[in-house]
Structures are given as C-alpha cells and as structure tokens.
Motif scaffolding. Structure first.
Motif, PDB file in Angstrom:
ATOM      1  N   SER A   4      62.812 -22.776  -7.477  1.00  0.00           N
ATOM      2  CA  SER A   4      61.894 -21.667  -7.200  1.00  0.00           C
ATOM      3  C   SER A   4      60.446 -22.029  -7.517  1.00  0.00           C
ATOM      4  O   SER A   4      59.531 -21.646  -6.785  1.00  0.00           O
ATOM      5  CB  SER A   4      62.319 -20.403  -7.942  1.00  0.00           C
ATOM      6  N   GLN A   5      60.205 -22.777  -8.599  1.00  0.00           N
ATOM      7  CA  GLN A   5      58.835 -23.179  -8.930  1.00  0.00           C
ATOM      8  C   GLN A   5      58.289 -24.183  -7.914  1.00  0.00           C
ATOM      9  O   GLN A   5      57.122 -24.117  -7.542  1.00  0.00           O
ATOM     10  CB  GLN A   5      58.776 -23.759 -10.346  1.00  0.00           C
ATOM     11  N   LEU A   6      59.139 -25.101  -7.469  1.00  0.00           N
ATOM     12  CA  LEU A   6      58.712 -26.045  -6.430  1.00  0.00           C
ATOM     13  C   LEU A   6      58.370 -25.305  -5.143  1.00  0.00           C
ATOM     14  O   LEU A   6      57.383 -25.616  -4.475  1.00  0.00           O
ATOM     15  CB  LEU A   6      59.813 -27.067  -6.156  1.00  0.00           C
ATOM     16  N   LEU A   7      59.189 -24.333  -4.805  1.00  0.00           N
ATOM     17  CA  LEU A   7      58.996 -23.565  -3.577  1.00  0.00           C
ATOM     18  C   LEU A   7      57.666 -22.817  -3.598  1.00  0.00           C
ATOM     19  O   LEU A   7      56.956 -22.778  -2.589  1.00  0.00           O
ATOM     20  CB  LEU A   7      60.160 -22.594  -3.379  1.00  0.00           C
ATOM     21  N   LYS A   8      57.301 -22.249  -4.742  1.00  0.00           N
ATOM     22  CA  LYS A   8      56.019 -21.543  -4.843  1.00  0.00           C
ATOM     23  C   LYS A   8      54.864 -22.455  -4.491  1.00  0.00           C
ATOM     24  O   LYS A   8      53.884 -22.026  -3.887  1.00  0.00           O
ATOM     25  CB  LYS A   8      55.829 -20.994  -6.256  1.00  0.00           C
ATOM     26  N   GLY A   9      54.966 -23.715  -4.871  1.00  0.00           N
ATOM     27  CA  GLY A   9      53.889 -24.655  -4.616  1.00  0.00           C
ATOM     28  C   GLY A   9      53.763 -25.111  -3.180  1.00  0.00           C
ATOM     29  O   GLY A   9      52.715 -25.627  -2.786  1.00  0.00           O
ATOM     30  N   VAL A  10      54.803 -24.948  -2.398  1.00  0.00           N
ATOM     31  CA  VAL A  10      54.771 -25.452  -1.020  1.00  0.00           C
ATOM     32  C   VAL A  10      55.010 -24.371   0.030  1.00  0.00           C
ATOM     33  O   VAL A  10      55.095 -24.677   1.216  1.00  0.00           O
ATOM     34  CB  VAL A  10      55.795 -26.597  -0.811  1.00  0.00           C
ATOM     35  N   LEU A  11      55.072 -23.111  -0.385  1.00  0.00           N
ATOM     36  CA  LEU A  11      55.388 -22.052   0.576  1.00  0.00           C
ATOM     37  C   LEU A  11      54.310 -21.908   1.646  1.00  0.00           C
ATOM     38  O   LEU A  11      54.630 -21.716   2.823  1.00  0.00           O
ATOM     39  CB  LEU A  11      55.637 -20.727  -0.135  1.00  0.00           C
ATOM     40  N   ASP A  12      53.041 -22.021   1.281  1.00  0.00           N
ATOM     41  CA  ASP A  12      51.980 -21.956   2.296  1.00  0.00           C
ATOM     42  C   ASP A  12      52.191 -23.023   3.360  1.00  0.00           C
ATOM     43  O   ASP A  12      52.129 -22.746   4.555  1.00  0.00           O
ATOM     44  CB  ASP A  12      50.605 -22.151   1.671  1.00  0.00           C
ATOM     45  N   LEU A  13      52.429 -24.245   2.904  1.00  0.00           N
ATOM     46  CA  LEU A  13      52.653 -25.358   3.825  1.00  0.00           C
ATOM     47  C   LEU A  13      53.859 -25.088   4.712  1.00  0.00           C
ATOM     48  O   LEU A  13      53.798 -25.283   5.931  1.00  0.00           O
ATOM     49  CB  LEU A  13      52.861 -26.653   3.033  1.00  0.00           C
ATOM     50  N   ALA A  14      54.949 -24.610   4.139  1.00  0.00           N
ATOM     51  CA  ALA A  14      56.168 -24.355   4.908  1.00  0.00           C
ATOM     52  C   ALA A  14      55.949 -23.263   5.957  1.00  0.00           C
ATOM     53  O   ALA A  14      56.365 -23.403   7.111  1.00  0.00           O
ATOM     54  CB  ALA A  14      57.307 -23.972   3.968  1.00  0.00           C
ATOM     55  N   VAL A  15      55.274 -22.188   5.580  1.00  0.00           N
ATOM     56  CA  VAL A  15      55.025 -21.087   6.521  1.00  0.00           C
ATOM     57  C   VAL A  15      54.103 -21.554   7.644  1.00  0.00           C
ATOM     58  O   VAL A  15      54.359 -21.276   8.829  1.00  0.00           O
ATOM     59  CB  VAL A  15      54.454 -19.857   5.786  1.00  0.00           C
ATOM     60  N   LEU A  16      53.038 -22.267   7.309  1.00  0.00           N
ATOM     61  CA  LEU A  16      52.143 -22.776   8.349  1.00  0.00           C
ATOM     62  C   LEU A  16      52.876 -23.722   9.291  1.00  0.00           C
ATOM     63  O   LEU A  16      52.666 -23.683  10.508  1.00  0.00           O
ATOM     64  CB  LEU A  16      50.935 -23.475   7.715  1.00  0.00           C
ATOM     65  N   ALA A  17      53.756 -24.549   8.747  1.00  0.00           N
ATOM     66  CA  ALA A  17      54.512 -25.489   9.586  1.00  0.00           C
ATOM     67  C   ALA A  17      55.431 -24.755  10.547  1.00  0.00           C
ATOM     68  O   ALA A  17      55.539 -25.127  11.721  1.00  0.00           O
ATOM     69  CB  ALA A  17      55.314 -26.449   8.707  1.00  0.00           C
ATOM     70  N   VAL A  18      56.082 -23.702  10.071  1.00  0.00           N
ATOM     71  CA  VAL A  18      56.960 -22.905  10.947  1.00  0.00           C
ATOM     72  C   VAL A  18      56.136 -22.271  12.070  1.00  0.00           C
ATOM     73  O   VAL A  18      56.516 -22.318  13.245  1.00  0.00           O
ATOM     74  CB  VAL A  18      57.713 -21.833  10.136  1.00  0.00           C
ATOM     75  N   LEU A  19      55.000 -21.683  11.721  1.00  0.00           N
ATOM     76  CA  LEU A  19      54.187 -21.002  12.732  1.00  0.00           C
ATOM     77  C   LEU A  19      53.467 -21.969  13.655  1.00  0.00           C
ATOM     78  O   LEU A  19      53.059 -21.591  14.752  1.00  0.00           O
ATOM     79  CB  LEU A  19      53.196 -20.059  12.053  1.00  0.00           C
ATOM     80  N   ASP A  20      53.320 -23.222  13.233  1.00  0.00           N
ATOM     81  CA  ASP A  20      52.734 -24.222  14.114  1.00  0.00           C
ATOM     82  C   ASP A  20      53.685 -24.554  15.264  1.00  0.00           C
ATOM     83  O   ASP A  20      53.258 -24.939  16.340  1.00  0.00           O
ATOM     84  CB  ASP A  20      52.390 -25.487  13.328  1.00  0.00           C
ATOM     85  N   ARG A  21      54.960 -24.391  15.022  1.00  0.00           N
ATOM     86  CA  ARG A  21      55.963 -24.639  16.067  1.00  0.00           C
ATOM     87  C   ARG A  21      56.071 -23.475  17.043  1.00  0.00           C
ATOM     88  O   ARG A  21      56.260 -23.677  18.232  1.00  0.00           O
ATOM     89  CB  ARG A  21      57.324 -24.882  15.423  1.00  0.00           C
ATOM     90  N   GLU A  22      55.972 -22.250  16.482  1.00  0.00           N
ATOM     91  CA  GLU A  22      56.156 -21.059  17.325  1.00  0.00           C
ATOM     92  C   GLU A  22      55.685 -19.828  16.570  1.00  0.00           C
ATOM     93  O   GLU A  22      55.928 -19.696  15.369  1.00  0.00           O
ATOM     94  CB  GLU A  22      57.640 -20.920  17.682  1.00  0.00           C
ATOM     95  N   ASP A  23      55.007 -18.902  17.261  1.00  0.00           N
ATOM     96  CA  ASP A  23      54.630 -17.631  16.655  1.00  0.00           C
ATOM     97  C   ASP A  23      55.885 -16.926  16.165  1.00  0.00           C
ATOM     98  O   ASP A  23      56.979 -17.139  16.718  1.00  0.00           O
ATOM     99  CB  ASP A  23      53.944 -16.720  17.677  1.00  0.00           C
ATOM    100  N   GLY A  24      55.740 -16.071  15.166  1.00  0.00           N
ATOM    101  CA  GLY A  24      56.909 -15.362  14.678  1.00  0.00           C
ATOM    102  C   GLY A  24      56.546 -14.149  13.856  1.00  0.00           C
ATOM    103  O   GLY A  24      55.446 -14.045  13.320  1.00  0.00           O
TER     104      GLY A  24
END
Length: 105
Positions: A4-24
């Motif tokens: 969970s602590q690791l996820l907090k640090g990379v959630l922005d990156l993960a969300v941006l990466a998902v939306l870079d593939r397709e709007d959602g």
C-alpha cells in the motif's frame, strides 16, 4: 510485504499511464489498474487521484450520457499530463534501476 505504501508513491504514474492508453471514467480506471496487477488499489484512492490530477491541469474531463444509470464523467490526459507522465516515467525507471542494482541478483 505491504504494497500500500509503494502504491501511494506511484498511483499518479499508474493513473496517467492508464489514461494515456484510453480515456476512462473512474471505475473503469480502477478496473484497468486491478487488471494490470494492482489488486490492492482502492476506489477512493483512484477517485481522489483523478480529482487531484484534474485540478492540477493534467487531465480534461467530459460527460457521456449512460442508458444504464447516471451520466459518466470521463477523464482524458492532455499535453501537460503527457509531459508529467514522461517525466514521472523517467524518474521511475531511474529509481527502479537503482533498486535493481541494490537488490538484484
């Protein structure tokens, strides 16, 4: 290991990466993250991240009518968001390389 602590640090990156593939819309982003292996990601964390990224000017949004309930607010990455995605990706790769050097075999 509690991720969970690791996820907090990379959630922005993960969300941006998902939306870079397709709007959602929010829950679609949650499902994409979970399908990618981030099973511990919480709905509230993703919705909060979307609002924060939108407020920072890194995303745009638009409403799509739905015949199966309320209208959905879709998010799309914009040019400042793509620049942040690239910058954060570069930092992530450098960090991952450093960590691999420390713990790798």
């Amino acid at each position: 290991m509690d991720t969970s602590q690791l996820l907090k640090g990379v959630l922005d990156l993960a969300v941006l990466a998902v939306l870079d593939r397709e709007d959602g819309y929010g829950y679609e982003v949650v499902r994409a993250l979970r399908a990618a292996g981030l099973s511990e990601v919480g709905d509230a964390s993703v919705y909060g991240t979307l609002r924060r990224l939108y407020g920072a000017g890194l995303l745009t949004s638009y409403i799509v009518p739905s015949e199966e309930g309320p209208h959905r607010k879709y998010y799309a990455i914009n040019e400042p968001g793509r620049a942040r995605l690239q910058e954060t990706t570069d930092r992530w790769r450098a960090f991952a390389t450093t960590m691999e050097g420390l713990v790798g075999t």
